[in-house]
Design a protein around this motif. Sequence first.
Motif, PDB file in Angstrom:
ATOM      1  N   GLU A   1      -4.318   6.109  -1.922  1.00 34.42           N
ATOM      2  CA  GLU A   1      -4.090   6.111  -0.479  1.00 34.42           C
ATOM      3  C   GLU A   1      -4.056   7.536   0.051  1.00 34.42           C
ATOM      4  OE1 GLU A   1      -3.255   4.006   3.209  1.00 34.42           O
ATOM      5  OE2 GLU A   1      -4.134   3.506   1.261  1.00 34.42           O
TER       6      GLU A   1
ATOM      7  N   ARG B   1     -11.600  -2.428  -6.452  1.00 32.84           N
ATOM      8  CA  ARG B   1     -12.892  -2.718  -5.808  1.00 32.84           C
ATOM      9  C   ARG B   1     -13.940  -1.685  -6.184  1.00 32.84           C
ATOM     10  NH1 ARG B   1     -12.341  -6.107  -0.205  1.00 32.84           N
ATOM     11  NH2 ARG B   1     -10.887  -7.642  -1.035  1.00 32.84           N
TER      12      ARG B   1
ATOM     13  N   CYS C   1      -0.282  -1.771  -5.932  1.00 38.28           N
ATOM     14  CA  CYS C   1       0.001  -2.385  -4.630  1.00 38.28           C
ATOM     15  C   CYS C   1       0.168  -3.885  -4.843  1.00 38.28           C
ATOM     16  CB  CYS C   1      -1.137  -2.124  -3.642  1.00 38.28           C
ATOM     17  SG  CYS C   1      -1.522  -0.366  -3.409  1.00 38.28           S
TER      18      CYS C   1
ATOM     19  N   ILE D   1     -14.089  -1.601   0.945  1.00 36.24           N
ATOM     20  CA  ILE D   1     -13.503  -0.832  -0.157  1.00 36.24           C
ATOM     21  C   ILE D   1     -12.536   0.219   0.362  1.00 36.24           C
ATOM     22  CG2 ILE D   1     -15.298   0.964  -0.275  1.00 36.24           C
ATOM     23  CD1 ILE D   1     -15.122   0.700  -3.356  1.00 36.24           C
ATOM     24  N   SER D   2     -12.604   0.499   1.661  1.00 35.82           N
ATOM     25  CA  SER D   2     -11.694   1.459   2.280  1.00 35.82           C
ATOM     26  C   SER D   2     -11.559   1.134   3.749  1.00 35.82           C
ATOM     27  CB  SER D   2     -12.209   2.897   2.122  1.00 35.82           C
ATOM     28  OG  SER D   2     -11.422   3.802   2.874  1.00 35.82           O
TER      29      SER D   2
ATOM     30  N   SER E   1      -7.682   4.257   2.761  1.00 33.97           N
ATOM     31  CA  SER E   1      -7.865   4.054   1.323  1.00 33.97           C
ATOM     32  C   SER E   1      -8.844   5.086   0.808  1.00 33.97           C
ATOM     33  CB  SER E   1      -8.423   2.649   1.040  1.00 33.97           C
ATOM     34  OG  SER E   1      -7.689   1.677   1.737  1.00 33.97           O
TER      35      SER E   1
ATOM     36  N   PHE F   1      -2.872  -4.744  -7.484  1.00 36.37           N
ATOM     37  CA  PHE F   1      -4.063  -3.925  -7.674  1.00 36.37           C
ATOM     38  C   PHE F   1      -3.680  -2.458  -7.495  1.00 36.37           C
ATOM     39  CE2 PHE F   1      -3.679  -5.226  -3.294  1.00 36.37           C
ATOM     40  CZ  PHE F   1      -3.929  -4.073  -2.557  1.00 36.37           C
ATOM     41  N   ASN F   2      -4.539  -1.584  -7.959  1.00 40.28           N
ATOM     42  CA  ASN F   2      -4.306  -0.145  -7.825  1.00 40.28           C
ATOM     43  C   ASN F   2      -5.143   0.413  -6.683  1.00 40.28           C
ATOM     44  OD1 ASN F   2      -2.518   0.035 -10.049  1.00 40.28           O
ATOM     45  ND2 ASN F   2      -4.247   0.054 -11.459  1.00 40.28           N
ATOM     46  N   LYS F   3      -4.568   1.385  -5.995  1.00 42.96           N
ATOM     47  CA  LYS F   3      -5.290   1.975  -4.867  1.00 42.96           C
ATOM     48  C   LYS F   3      -4.852   3.422  -4.703  1.00 42.96           C
ATOM     49  CE  LYS F   3      -4.589   0.252  -0.648  1.00 42.96           C
ATOM     50  NZ  LYS F   3      -4.113   1.258   0.334  1.00 42.96           N
TER      51      LYS F   3
ATOM     52  N   ALA G   1      -9.817   1.871  -2.800  1.00 44.96           N
ATOM     53  CA  ALA G   1      -9.252   0.804  -3.628  1.00 44.96           C
ATOM     54  C   ALA G   1      -9.879   0.856  -5.020  1.00 44.96           C
ATOM     55  CB  ALA G   1      -9.513  -0.551  -2.976  1.00 44.96           C
TER      56      ALA G   1
ATOM     57  N   THR H   1       0.859  -1.173   0.000  1.00 46.16           N
ATOM     58  CA  THR H   1       0.000   0.000   0.000  1.00 46.16           C
ATOM     59  C   THR H   1       0.899   1.227   0.000  1.00 46.16           C
ATOM     60  OG1 THR H   1      -1.459   1.370   1.391  1.00 46.16           O
ATOM     61  CG2 THR H   1      -0.175  -0.318   2.512  1.00 46.16           C
TER      62      THR H   1
END
Length: 464
Positions: free
Chosen positions: A323, A428, A298, A388-389, A422, A319-321, A425, A269
């Motif tokens: 932050e 998601r 991430c 999702i967060s 998050s 995956f992409n997030k 995310a 993350t």
Amino acid sequence: MHDIRAIRDNPDAFDRDLARRGLAPLSAELIALDEARKSSVSAAQANQERRNALAKEIGGAKKAKDEARAAALMAEVAALKAAEPALKAAEGEADRAFAEKLAAIPNRPKPDVPDGADEHGNVLYRSHASTRERLTEGKEHFELGEACGLMDFESAAKLSGSRFVVLKGQLARLERALGQFMLDLHTQEHGYLEVAPPVLVRDEAMFGTAQLPKFEDDQFAIVDGSSLRKVYDAFASMRAAGNGRSGAEFISDDVRDWMDQSRRWLIPTAEVPLTNLVRESILREEELPLRFTALTPCFRAEAGAAGRDTRGMLRQHQFNKVEMVSITTPEESANEHERMLTCAEAVLKKLDLPYRVMTLCTGDMGFASQKTYDIEVWVPGQRTHREISSCSVCGEFQARRMNARYRGKDGKPAYVHTLNGSGVAVGRALIAVMENYQNPDGSITIPSVLHPYMGGLNRIEGAR
């Protein structure tokens, strides 16, 4: 990291907080380890002080031409010098044992965190309904994505193995649009500073945010090719020798050092690089709060998630997030926590997605967290809510591990408080949009807030 002085001052309170986390009392063991550490330091210091004193006595004896006394004193110095390596080793071992024990203990929960053993003890904080009619059932995201030929798990498996996906065409653009929308929202409306951090970090950074050492198995580590070649060569020597010794015995200290120095970790993350921006620094109070945001890939090995969510994009190795990280004073950290939660919620409100906010119980909180809110979005394909967060306040727990401080109005340095969340995310969010905006013909309506990012496109067509 915990403050041993606070544990000494009130060991019963420390043990009560650990009990809320499901842990046995540890204050007595920590205090004993700290005493052993102090004793080893004192022994090494006493040895050095005695040697310094003897040096003066030897000079006096020689000046007085008392050769016998000088010789006796020099013999004592030699004995003290011979004992020094063992004393230093004992000091290092005592310090290591204390530090390792302390580093393995999770943060203490805030008093208002609900008690509970697992997710069943979480408590509803608030919920939000979408303006559209909520779907109570529907196809799952991977059914929709595969049907329109824009979500390819088979090709991803050929490239990288399980828990990866290839997105194509309009779905790839939709994921990119979601990330850009979130970044714009947090920077333009919420006051976060956009950062483009490295996605490879050192051990120290992972330790600072508490991914190491406890969660090493859930991370991806890499070493450079030359270090890996040295390991291969070491094992080749083992096979050639054929004497039954283990591979570890053939890896020299030089190779181990080389690997340790060259090893990097793929970030799980962006919390890791963003929070560590303030490591080993003393900030001015007027600089605070600092608010950072980043959109990064991430990477998680998911070692503890075997068999969970094996279909689709819910639990991926990559995956992409987006932050969010805040650095603030102890007095403002609770308010900052609520503010961060509101910023994360704004993403889902603008996407017009139904969700709920849960206060996590003591048994479901993260290792470094004092208190955590999870935002769970409704996914009709699974007929349930999915996280999702996650927005957490960590107090000074991470700051102690990073030695991140600020100088208050009294001029004295104190540890900052760190928060992370998050925002949100991206993968998601893509799932939630696909499932909540699906149409009976398999097409997906694009939320209006994303139209500018999609070149005006308002619909992804289903399979024909």
